[in-house]
Enzyme design. Sequence first.
Site, PDB file in Angstrom:
ATOM      1  N   GLN A  89       0.222  -5.953  -7.200  1.00 55.10           N
ATOM      2  CA  GLN A  89       1.299  -5.712  -6.242  1.00 55.10           C
ATOM      3  C   GLN A  89       1.214  -6.591  -5.000  1.00 55.10           C
ATOM      4  OE1 GLN A  89       0.637  -1.189  -6.796  1.00 55.10           O
ATOM      5  NE2 GLN A  89       2.778  -1.341  -6.204  1.00 55.10           N
TER       6      GLN A  89
ATOM      7  N   HIS B 237      -5.413  -0.518 -12.488  1.00 61.36           N
ATOM      8  CA  HIS B 237      -4.216  -0.107 -11.752  1.00 61.36           C
ATOM      9  C   HIS B 237      -2.992  -0.724 -12.442  1.00 61.36           C
ATOM     10  CE1 HIS B 237      -2.742   1.556  -7.710  1.00 61.36           C
ATOM     11  NE2 HIS B 237      -1.646   1.225  -8.392  1.00 61.36           N
TER      12      HIS B 237
ATOM     13  N   ASN C 171      -6.082   4.422 -12.228  1.00 61.23           N
ATOM     14  CA  ASN C 171      -5.042   4.919 -11.327  1.00 61.23           C
ATOM     15  C   ASN C 171      -3.937   5.608 -12.123  1.00 61.23           C
ATOM     16  OD1 ASN C 171      -3.652   4.953  -8.632  1.00 61.23           O
ATOM     17  ND2 ASN C 171      -2.099   3.867  -9.837  1.00 61.23           N
ATOM     18  N   GLU C 172      -3.614   6.815 -11.760  1.00 59.50           N
ATOM     19  CA  GLU C 172      -2.481   7.560 -12.307  1.00 59.50           C
ATOM     20  C   GLU C 172      -2.306   7.388 -13.810  1.00 59.50           C
ATOM     21  OE1 GLU C 172       0.958   6.533  -9.983  1.00 59.50           O
ATOM     22  OE2 GLU C 172       0.207   7.606  -8.243  1.00 59.50           O
TER      23      GLU C 172
HETATM   24  C1  BGC Z   1       1.083   3.759  -7.532  1.00 55.80           C
HETATM   25  C2  BGC Z   1       1.404   2.530  -6.751  1.00 55.80           C
HETATM   26  C3  BGC Z   1       2.860   2.543  -6.347  1.00 55.80           C
HETATM   27  C4  BGC Z   1       3.108   3.755  -5.491  1.00 55.80           C
HETATM   28  C5  BGC Z   1       4.536   3.907  -5.005  1.00 55.80           C
HETATM   29  C6  BGC Z   1       1.749   4.994  -7.069  1.00 55.80           C
HETATM   30  O1  BGC Z   1       2.381   5.612  -8.128  1.00 55.80           O
HETATM   31  O2  BGC Z   1      -0.297   3.907  -7.680  1.00 55.80           O
HETATM   32  O3  BGC Z   1       1.073   1.423  -7.524  1.00 55.80           O
HETATM   33  O4  BGC Z   1       3.250   1.387  -5.713  1.00 55.80           O
HETATM   34  O5  BGC Z   1       2.765   4.914  -6.161  1.00 55.80           O
HETATM   35  O6  BGC Z   1       5.386   4.133  -6.067  1.00 55.80           O
END
Ligand code: BGC
Length: 405
Positions: A18, A110, A154-155
């Site tokens: 990002q 990520h 991540n998520e």
């Molecule tokens: C993610 C980021 C994303 C942010 C805003 C999260 O879901 O880890 O990568 O930019 O939220 O949407």
Amino acid sequence: MINFPHDFLCGAATSAHQVEGDNIHNDWWAAEQKGVLKEASGCACRHYELYSQDFAIAQELSHNCHRFSIEWSRVEPKEGIFDTAAIEHYRKVIKDLRSRGIEPIVTLFHFTNPAWFAQKGGWVKFKLKKYFLRFVEKIVKEYAHEVKFWITINEPLVYSSHSYLLGAWPPKKCSLFQTAKVTLNLAQAHIKAYHIIHKIYQDGSLAKPYVSIAANLQAFEICQKSVKNRVAFYLRHKLYNLYFIEQLLHKRTLDYIGINYYGRNLVHVEDWSLRSLLLATCKYNHHPLRKNSLGWDIYPEGLYKLLLSFKKYHLPIMITENGICTHDDDLRWDYIREHLLQMHKAMQEEVKVIGYIYWSLIDNFEWDKGFTPRFGLVDVDYRSQKRIIRQSARKLAEVFKTKII
Ligand code: BGC
């Protein structure tokens, strides 16, 4: 007046694809070149070159921690070939943070994969996670002396659903079966990675690391009382908020719980289809709340409620992401302040929160939404790559500095 503990971790986050720019060896880049996404990341914020300047800003803003991700496709651009220059780069990144008194919090996955890994089949194939684990081992051996906090994934559910169910992210699949496979594979990868990381610290006689994931939590609320809505509420909270974490807790592979929280999901189901039960939200703006520029509901109380519901796990909690995209910087400050207050309220009820990390340090490439959403504490002019510190960032800096709000 509200006081945070003195050792409270205060900072902001980014992720490699990002912000870095020119991540030419990953699957997102490949999809961007095919033109199947709204915008291409291109040189993004040129953070790969400008990281030190960006960290100087974080330091100026009294951040004492910083969350970032190491881009696997830079470290291993071709299968089995590790790029020493990339490894040295991230060593410099970590050292730069440390030299500023900023604790690095490192994410290992990520959302992006090396293109070669994706071509082999990616996360849908169970046997391929050995490649991720090899990368984890390599990286952790390199930086164990300098890093205490790791986030393996991540998520996981956001990744599996956006990439394999909703068809929004590479590889743009729409299959519930594949989504379930990927989710399970990610859970298994975390569990194995957890043990690999701990063994490295043990073998090196280093103090135990803190390993977790960053789980995306949503505050589910029912729009109108109905059986369908109640069932959907129950299913979603269990499936999206608790299930993944509970699997990892069951295997004793979380040293803290990383929570990403953005806002409310207003459950409004119109039929009994699985899709509706799992995904449908109110389209009529019932129970209206303030929104971010992507239309997400702002709901600070949700953070408090979720934190309280996590108390039963008896683990430290780190807010690994919380943030808002908006062009209204006063709203950004209100958002931050209200979330800090709700977090503090939970802390007073004995929820052990050890840190708050805002998403994001600088404006960046918001995946399939491109560069339009502005989440940053710092404004980025993408043409000149100039950084301008927002007022909300200054106000947050005051809280970070004094630990008082
Ligand atoms: C993610 C980021 C994303 C942010 C805003 C999260 O879901 O880890 O990568 O930019 O939220 O949407």
